[in-house]
Enzyme design. Structure first.
Site, PDB file in Angstrom:
ATOM      1  N   GLU A 180      11.177 -21.516 -21.247  1.00 52.83           N
ATOM      2  CA  GLU A 180      11.648 -22.000 -22.535  1.00 52.83           C
ATOM      3  C   GLU A 180      13.163 -21.872 -22.643  1.00 52.83           C
ATOM      4  O   GLU A 180      13.821 -22.724 -23.230  1.00 52.83           O
ATOM      5  CB  GLU A 180      10.980 -21.208 -23.665  1.00 52.83           C
ATOM      6  CG  GLU A 180       9.477 -21.383 -23.741  1.00 52.83           C
ATOM      7  CD  GLU A 180       8.874 -20.608 -24.881  1.00 52.83           C
ATOM      8  OE1 GLU A 180       9.608 -20.338 -25.856  1.00 52.83           O
ATOM      9  OE2 GLU A 180       7.688 -20.265 -24.808  1.00 52.83           O
TER      10      GLU A 180
ATOM     11  N   GLU B 113      20.664 -37.339  -9.030  1.00 55.01           N
ATOM     12  CA  GLU B 113      19.925 -38.580  -9.230  1.00 55.01           C
ATOM     13  C   GLU B 113      20.723 -39.784  -8.709  1.00 55.01           C
ATOM     14  O   GLU B 113      20.190 -40.647  -8.001  1.00 55.01           O
ATOM     15  CB  GLU B 113      19.595 -38.780 -10.716  1.00 55.01           C
ATOM     16  CG  GLU B 113      18.690 -37.718 -11.311  1.00 55.01           C
ATOM     17  CD  GLU B 113      19.438 -36.548 -11.910  1.00 55.01           C
ATOM     18  OE1 GLU B 113      18.833 -35.796 -12.703  1.00 55.01           O
ATOM     19  OE2 GLU B 113      20.639 -36.375 -11.601  1.00 55.01           O
TER      20      GLU B 113
ATOM     21  N   CYS C   6      22.627 -40.486 -16.223  1.00 61.11           N
ATOM     22  CA  CYS C   6      21.842 -40.719 -15.011  1.00 61.11           C
ATOM     23  C   CYS C   6      20.624 -41.578 -15.312  1.00 61.11           C
ATOM     24  O   CYS C   6      20.259 -42.450 -14.505  1.00 61.11           O
ATOM     25  CB  CYS C   6      21.414 -39.389 -14.396  1.00 61.11           C
ATOM     26  SG  CYS C   6      22.754 -38.511 -13.548  1.00 61.11           S
TER      27      CYS C   6
END
Length: 242
Positions: A83, A121, A152
């Site tokens: 988290e 990416e 991206c």
């Protein structure tokens, strides 16, 4: 990385990526302190008491790191679908590329962005698959530590629109900054361009461990909240893409 923002839900959200190095073990921290307390120039130690100003430390040039197998410590830290993602400052991208009939085997490996250079990416299509045979069919699968940023996602959507023979699936350990409207718009554009988006399940972590990690034949042990965190992130992704 800053902690997540508190949202209307009972769980906080991921904040923006940082570019600091990941937290080190205690012995690594001590070694780093010993190395940086007495900077050297031309082989001689700089005396901090003689009034001379030490030379500034230069960082290595921006780059993308590539390889076949990830260190298990970095995998467990960077891919953990926690988290709070504080200290997780890089993106790791594990890839499989099926280049279609007539090509033996799969392209396989990983990329890691270093400091504040290109993101993995975009670097994948610059270094791993810079060009595609228009007559071929490419099926690409990514397992990434964090979903793409807005920029991206937009670039990936453009690539998929221009290369109709490329199919891309992205399985992410965590959602990056998912409450921000530009991020949501980028993910929607990516899905509209034909990209399959899904969060990593515990079985995906196990597969990635076996396929891309220097595991010394040790089995993958999921962390306590692995399934729960997957369900949470998958729910948020579904809400964005609906």
């Amino acid at each position: 990385m800053a902690d997540r923002k508190t949202s209307a839900s009972s769980r906080p959200t991921v904040r923006r990526k940082e570019r600091a190095e990941p937290e080190l073990k205690n012995d690594e921290k001590e070694a780093e302190v010993n190395e940086t307390e007495t900077p050297k120039e031309n082989g001689a130690a700089t005396d901090a008491t003689n009034g001379e100003k030490p030379e500034p430390m230069e960082l290595p040039p921006f780059e993308i790191i590539t390889g076949n197998r990830i260190d298990p410590f970095f995998f467990k830290f960077q891919f953990k679908n926690v988290e709070y993602s504080s200290g997780r400052n890089k993106t790791f991208l594990c890839y499989l590329v099926d280049q279609g009939p007539g090509v033996d085997g799969l392209l396989r490996g990983y990329l890691e962005d270093e400091h504040m250079g290109s993101h993995v990416e975009e670097a994948f299509f610059q270094q791993i698959l810079p060009s595609c045979d228009p007559a071929g069919k490419y099926t690409i699968t990514w397992y990434v530590s964090s979903s793409p940023c807005a920029a991206c996602a937009g670039k990936l959507a453009e690539i998929l629109e221009s290369r109709k023979n490329v199919r891309l699936s992205i399985f992410s350990a965590r959602l990056f900054d998912w409450e921000e409207p530009p991020i949501q718009a980028g993910l929607k554009a990516l899905a509209a361009a034909g990209c399959k988006l899904r969060m990593m399940k515990p079985l995906d972590f196990n597969y990635t461990w076996d396929t891309f990690v220097e595991n010394d034949d040790l089995p993958f042990t999921p962390w306590e909240d692995c399934q729960e965190n997957y369900e949470y992130y998958q729910e948020k992704l579904a809400e964005i893409l609906q």
